[in-house]
Scaffold this motif. Structure first.
Motif, PDB file in Angstrom:
ATOM      1  N   ALA A 197       0.815  -1.216   0.000  1.00 43.88           N
ATOM      2  CA  ALA A 197       0.000   0.000   0.000  1.00 43.88           C
ATOM      3  C   ALA A 197       0.848   1.264   0.000  1.00 43.88           C
ATOM      4  O   ALA A 197       0.343   2.351  -0.310  1.00 43.88           O
ATOM      5  N   GLU A 198       2.146   1.149   0.327  1.00 40.36           N
ATOM      6  CA  GLU A 198       3.006   2.324   0.321  1.00 40.36           C
ATOM      7  C   GLU A 198       3.203   2.871  -1.087  1.00 40.36           C
ATOM      8  O   GLU A 198       3.509   4.051  -1.264  1.00 40.36           O
ATOM      9  N   THR A 199       3.069   2.014  -2.099  1.00 42.07           N
ATOM     10  CA  THR A 199       3.249   2.448  -3.487  1.00 42.07           C
ATOM     11  C   THR A 199       1.925   2.827  -4.148  1.00 42.07           C
ATOM     12  O   THR A 199       1.901   3.104  -5.349  1.00 42.07           O
ATOM     13  N   LEU A 200       0.840   2.821  -3.392  1.00 40.11           N
ATOM     14  CA  LEU A 200      -0.443   3.336  -3.871  1.00 40.11           C
ATOM     15  C   LEU A 200      -0.605   4.741  -3.299  1.00 40.11           C
ATOM     16  O   LEU A 200      -0.667   4.917  -2.084  1.00 40.11           O
ATOM     17  N   VAL A 201      -0.639   5.730  -4.169  1.00 36.73           N
ATOM     18  CA  VAL A 201      -0.607   7.129  -3.728  1.00 36.73           C
ATOM     19  C   VAL A 201      -1.942   7.797  -4.013  1.00 36.73           C
ATOM     20  O   VAL A 201      -2.625   7.480  -4.998  1.00 36.73           O
ATOM     21  N   PHE A 202      -2.290   8.729  -3.140  1.00 38.87           N
ATOM     22  CA  PHE A 202      -3.470   9.572  -3.292  1.00 38.87           C
ATOM     23  C   PHE A 202      -3.006  11.025  -3.406  1.00 38.87           C
ATOM     24  O   PHE A 202      -1.973  11.409  -2.841  1.00 38.87           O
ATOM     25  N   SER A 203      -3.767  11.817  -4.125  1.00 37.09           N
ATOM     26  CA  SER A 203      -3.432  13.235  -4.252  1.00 37.09           C
ATOM     27  C   SER A 203      -3.521  13.913  -2.891  1.00 37.09           C
ATOM     28  O   SER A 203      -4.323  13.532  -2.033  1.00 37.09           O
ATOM     29  N   THR A 204      -2.677  14.915  -2.710  1.00 42.21           N
ATOM     30  CA  THR A 204      -2.650  15.617  -1.429  1.00 42.21           C
ATOM     31  C   THR A 204      -3.968  16.336  -1.161  1.00 42.21           C
ATOM     32  O   THR A 204      -4.438  16.381  -0.024  1.00 42.21           O
ATOM     33  N   ASN A 205      -4.583  16.882  -2.211  1.00 40.49           N
ATOM     34  CA  ASN A 205      -5.832  17.633  -2.070  1.00 40.49           C
ATOM     35  C   ASN A 205      -6.918  17.017  -2.938  1.00 40.49           C
ATOM     36  O   ASN A 205      -6.623  16.340  -3.939  1.00 40.49           O
ATOM     37  N   ALA A 206      -8.141  17.253  -2.550  1.00 40.23           N
ATOM     38  CA  ALA A 206      -9.296  16.977  -3.392  1.00 40.23           C
ATOM     39  C   ALA A 206      -9.793  18.301  -3.963  1.00 40.23           C
ATOM     40  O   ALA A 206      -9.561  19.366  -3.375  1.00 40.23           O
ATOM     41  N   VAL A 207     -10.450  18.248  -5.102  1.00 46.06           N
ATOM     42  CA  VAL A 207     -10.899  19.475  -5.772  1.00 46.06           C
ATOM     43  C   VAL A 207     -12.387  19.386  -6.071  1.00 46.06           C
ATOM     44  O   VAL A 207     -12.957  18.292  -6.162  1.00 46.06           O
ATOM     45  N   ILE A 208     -12.998  20.544  -6.214  1.00 44.29           N
ATOM     46  CA  ILE A 208     -14.399  20.672  -6.625  1.00 44.29           C
ATOM     47  C   ILE A 208     -14.446  21.614  -7.817  1.00 44.29           C
ATOM     48  O   ILE A 208     -14.005  22.763  -7.722  1.00 44.29           O
ATOM     49  N   SER A 209     -14.962  21.131  -8.914  1.00 52.44           N
ATOM     50  CA  SER A 209     -15.082  21.951 -10.126  1.00 52.44           C
ATOM     51  C   SER A 209     -16.156  21.349 -11.018  1.00 52.44           C
ATOM     52  O   SER A 209     -16.745  20.308 -10.696  1.00 52.44           O
ATOM     53  N   MET A 210     -16.419  22.012 -12.153  1.00 55.99           N
ATOM     54  CA  MET A 210     -17.437  21.557 -13.086  1.00 55.99           C
ATOM     55  C   MET A 210     -16.854  20.497 -14.017  1.00 55.99           C
ATOM     56  O   MET A 210     -15.714  20.607 -14.475  1.00 55.99           O
ATOM     57  N   ARG A 211     -17.641  19.481 -14.264  1.00 56.40           N
ATOM     58  CA  ARG A 211     -17.276  18.432 -15.229  1.00 56.40           C
ATOM     59  C   ARG A 211     -18.543  18.007 -15.949  1.00 56.40           C
ATOM     60  O   ARG A 211     -19.484  17.514 -15.304  1.00 56.40           O
ATOM     61  N   ASP A 212     -18.572  18.189 -17.277  1.00 52.52           N
ATOM     62  CA  ASP A 212     -19.749  17.878 -18.091  1.00 52.52           C
ATOM     63  C   ASP A 212     -20.983  18.628 -17.607  1.00 52.52           C
ATOM     64  O   ASP A 212     -22.090  18.087 -17.571  1.00 52.52           O
ATOM     65  N   GLY A 213     -20.776  19.885 -17.208  1.00 54.90           N
ATOM     66  CA  GLY A 213     -21.888  20.723 -16.785  1.00 54.90           C
ATOM     67  C   GLY A 213     -22.425  20.425 -15.407  1.00 54.90           C
ATOM     68  O   GLY A 213     -23.470  20.953 -15.026  1.00 54.90           O
ATOM     69  N   LYS A 214     -21.712  19.594 -14.632  1.00 51.92           N
ATOM     70  CA  LYS A 214     -22.168  19.234 -13.286  1.00 51.92           C
ATOM     71  C   LYS A 214     -21.049  19.483 -12.298  1.00 51.92           C
ATOM     72  O   LYS A 214     -19.871  19.273 -12.606  1.00 51.92           O
ATOM     73  N   LEU A 215     -21.420  19.898 -11.103  1.00 52.44           N
ATOM     74  CA  LEU A 215     -20.451  20.145 -10.047  1.00 52.44           C
ATOM     75  C   LEU A 215     -19.989  18.805  -9.481  1.00 52.44           C
ATOM     76  O   LEU A 215     -20.814  17.972  -9.087  1.00 52.44           O
TER      77      LEU A 215
END
Length: 420
Positions: A197-215
């Protein structure tokens, strides 16, 4: 020894919790003393820091205190030993073998001493229980040779010692059990998929934005190894305290966050980094949260990536979490995949990078209401025009009927006048 292992496990878990960041609780003060505190201190106490439920490295920040039924650790002693740290595991491994060798060496020495073999050392007419056993040290060495089946051939048991034959059988059987237990424990400890599991990485931050016209709420996952995770799946939980309609307070209530369960998007082919998206709709817990309200929320998003290690076939789980300060509103992830000459290249230097994009500051609920309001005037104008057409048609029909009746009345009057 087993009780020592249980105590070591409990101390180990306490040590892990001490290492983890724990919120320092202020001592309880009387109401008058609290009111007399400086205003700055009151403000600092009011601003409570969000305590993580799951740390960024995936370890759960929970301490199990006041566990009185410690015997349950002994009922599953194998798992207890595997969960210990390496230094305690190696210590118990050496202690178990040393204690068994000393125990059976003492019994071999007692048998030789009670039979009088110590008094006939060097007597060729005397048949001892164990040849060339002349003290406790030689008995200890014979115990090691018997249990480990080394068989140097210098010290051997004779056929004139029935109690020694029974002890030989007992030590051989118990030695095999000890070997199977301890070697199996060490093998499982070495092959544990936690390090995978040490080589499975997650992004430091999560983001909120529009994708295909949906939040959408998004975060990124990646695998640093060339050997892939088989049957990988992703889940997300919202950790937030809740109060029910009946007044019951539920601390750290867990709510599922849909990351593609119904569409199959939660099952991943994790060859290159993927962006996991959660559509904020009416079923989402973020439906009524706007950009201004997000920093005020005390919540935590726990993401769990599960799958089987391709090399060993064992199940692996990697975890991470995001608190409100780690959720960026109005950002997207920087692309990391590029097409080279005959292959795709992943640039992990940009794995955690984001860039700002135009995103409404309103919540998904407010955006939906604005969209519905924007459509309402159009429908009203069409219906009003249809109503106006209908009214005009009815008025024209009424006028035509009146004109027709007036004409009929004039014709009738003319006929009457001509008759007269």
């Amino acid at each position: 020894l087993f009780f020592m292992a249980a105590n070591v496990l409990e101390e180990d878990s306490m040590e892990q919790d001490i290492e983890s960041p724990v919120a320092i609780h202020q001592p309880k003060l009387p109401k008058q003393a609290r009111e007399d505190l400086p205003k700055n201190l009151n403000k600092e106490c009011a601003k409570r820091k969000i305590q993580r439920y799951v740390r960024k490295d995936g370890k759960c920040n929970v301490h199990h205190g006041n566990v009185r039924e410690t015997y349950r650790y002994l009922t599953d002693i194998f798992t207890t030993l595997v969960d210990l740290k390496w230094r305690f595991n190696l210590l118990i491994f050496v202690m178990v073998y040393t204690v068994t060798w000393l125990f059976f060496g003492m019994i071999w020495w007692l048998i030789a001493y009670m039979r009088g073999d110590m008094d006939h050392i060097g007597d060729s007419t005397w048949t001892p229980c164990v040849s060339n056993l002349n003290g406790f040290v030689s008995a200890f060495l014979f115990s090691i040779e018997t249990e480990t089946t080394i068989g140097y051939g210098y010290r051997v048991i004779t056929d004139k010692c029935p109690e020694g034959i029974v002890l030989l059988l007992v030590q051989s059987v118990l030695g095999s059990i000890v070997n199977a237990f301890m070697v199996g424990c060490m093998f499982v400890k070495i092959s544990q998929p936690k390090k995978r599991a040490e080589t499975l990485v997650f992004s430091t931050n999560a983001v909120i934005s529009m994708r295909d016209g949906k939040l959408c709420l998004m975060f990124r996952v990646g695998d640093l190894r060339n050997s892939h995770i088989v049957e990988a799946s992703i889940r997300a939980k919202l950790i937030k305290s809740k109060q029910t309609k009946e007044g019951e307070f539920i601390p750290l209530n867990q709510t599922d966050i849909n990351v593609g369960y119904y569409t199959g998007d939660d099952r991943l082919f994790l060859v290159s980094p993927l962006i996991i998206s959660h559509e904020i709709n009416q079923q989402s817990p973020f439906w009524e949260i706007s950009k201004a309200q997000l920093p005020k929320e005390e919540l935590e998003i726990v993401v769990i990536l599960e799958g089987m290690v391709e090399a060993t076939g064992m199940t692996c789980q990697a975890r991470s979490s995001y608190i409100t300060s780690e959720i960026l509103w109005g950002y997207r992830f920087t692309p990391v995949l590029t097409l080279e000459d005959g292959f795709y290249e992943v640039d992990y230097n940009s794995f955690h990078e984001t860039y700002e994009t135009n995103t409404p500051v309103y919540s998904a609920k407010e955006l939906a209401e604005m969209a519905s309001r924007a459509e309402l005037p159009l429908t009203w104008s069409v219906s009003s025009k249809l109503d106006q057409h209908a009214e005009l048609e009815t008025e024209e029909e009424e006028k035509n009927q009146e004109d027709q009746s007036e004409r009929n009345g004039d014709v009738a009057n003319l006929e009457n006048e001509s008759k007269v």
